[in-house]
Enzyme design. Structure first.
Site, mmCIF file in Angstrom:
data_model
loop_
_atom_site.group_PDB
_atom_site.id
_atom_site.type_symbol
_atom_site.label_atom_id
_atom_site.label_comp_id
_atom_site.label_asym_id
_atom_site.label_seq_id
_atom_site.Cartn_x
_atom_site.Cartn_y
_atom_site.Cartn_z
ATOM 1 N N GLY A 122 13.006 3.287 -8.657
ATOM 2 C CA GLY A 122 12.673 2.655 -10.099
ATOM 3 C C GLY A 122 11.257 3.047 -10.436
ATOM 4 N N GLY A 123 11.111 3.235 -11.782
ATOM 5 C CA GLY A 123 9.696 3.712 -12.139
ATOM 6 C C GLY A 123 9.750 5.030 -12.972
ATOM 7 N N PHE A 140 5.590 1.139 -1.354
ATOM 8 C CA PHE A 140 4.147 1.177 -2.157
ATOM 9 C C PHE A 140 3.459 2.570 -1.784
ATOM 10 C CE2 PHE A 140 3.633 -0.878 2.088
ATOM 11 C CZ PHE A 140 2.362 -0.196 2.512
ATOM 12 N N CYS A 154 2.732 6.418 -13.709
ATOM 13 C CA CYS A 154 3.754 5.050 -14.078
ATOM 14 C C CYS A 154 3.789 4.874 -15.357
ATOM 15 C CB CYS A 154 3.200 4.212 -13.119
ATOM 16 S SG CYS A 154 3.124 4.224 -11.469
#
Length: 220
Positions: free
Chosen positions: A75-76, A159, A176
Site C-alpha cells: 500500500g501507499g 518499515f 509518501c
C-alpha cells in the site's frame, strides 16, 4: 503468546538488490502460509531506488538522478530506499495473531517509536499521516515510513528508518505523497546510530511489539 524465538531474525550485510529482496520476501510469505517456514524479520539496506505503492501518482515522481523505480505491491505511494536507511521486512502470520491489520500497523509504528526512544529520539505518530515523525527545529519531520501488504493473512514489506541516508535523494519524489513536511534522519538530528546499534535496540523491543500485536501489555 507465540514466542519470538520461533521467528527468524535475519540481517543482510551490504546492499541487497530490491528485486531479489521482493522475490525472496514473497516466496517466504507463501512458505509461511503453507506452514513450511518460520515467520521472519529481515533487516537490510538497498542501493538507491524508488518504490511505487498501489496508490502511487506518477505526478509525484521526478527522479532527476535516474534511480530505478520498482513496483512494490504494498500500500501507499512513492518511497525512497538507499544506503544509510534501515529497511525492515516483517513476515508474520496474522492468522495466528488476531487478523487485525489496523492493530498490526499500529503495533509496527509503536515498535519503531519505542526503539527510537531508546536511541535518544522522541518520535511519534501524526493524525492522518502514516509513518514515524519527530521534531526538527520546531517542525515535524518524517524519520520513518510504514508500508505493508497482507496476503492470505501473512504480512509483507514493513518499515524504513532514516539513520543517515543522503536526504537530497528524497527530492526525486513526493515522499509518501506528503509535500507539506520534510524528511529527516537521525544523523540530521544529531544522533549517530550505526545499523548494528539500531538492530540491537529493535530486537530488544521485539517482545513488547509482539505482545501489543497480540493484545498484550508487556512492559519494557
Amino acid at each position: 503468546m507465540i514466542a519470538h524465538e520461533d521467528i527468524e531474525w535475519r540481517v543482510s550485510p551490504g546492499l541487497t538488490p530490491y528485486s531479489e529482496a521482493l522475490a525472496e520476501m514473497e516466496e517466504r510469505a507463501s512458505a509461511i502460509r503453507r506452514g513450511e517456514a518460520k515467520e521472519m524479520i529481515w533487516l537490510l539496506e538497498h542501493p538507491p531506488l524508488f518504490t511505487a505503492g498501489t496508490s502511487a501518482d506518477p505526478a509525484e515522481l521526478f527522479n532527476p538522478m535516474g534511480f530505478p523505480v520498482h513496483e512494490a505491491g504494498r500500500g501507499g505511494r512513492y518511497t525512497y530506499h538507499g544506503p544509510g536507511q534501515r529497511v525492515g521486512y516483517v513476515m508474520l502470520d496474522l492468522d495466528r495473531r488476531g487478523r487485525d491489520v489496523r492493530c498490526y500497523v499500529h503495533a509496527l509504528e509503536g515498535w519503531i517509536i519505542d526503539t527510537l526512544a531508546d536511541l535518544g529520539v522522541e518520535a511519534h505518530r501524526a493524525a492522518g499521516r502514516i509513518g514515524i515523525w519527530a521534531d526538527l527545529n520546531g517542525t515535524e519531520a518524517k524519520v520513518g515510513a510504514i508500508g505493508v501488504r497482507v496476503r492470505r493473512w501473512v504480512t509483507l514489506h514493513g518499515f524504513s528508518v532514516n539513520l543517515s541516508p543522503e536526504l537530497s535523494h528524497f527530492s526525486g519524489i513526493v515522499p509518501c505523497g506528503i509535500a507539506e513536511f520534510p524528511v529527516s534522519s537521525l544523523g540530521e538530528m544529531g544522533v549517530s546510530c550505526r545499523p548494528e546499534r539500531f538492530d540491537l535496540a529493535l530486537r530488544q523491543r521485539l517482545s513488547r511489539f509482539l505482545a501489543s500485536l497480540e493484545g498484550g501489555t508487556e512492559k519494557g
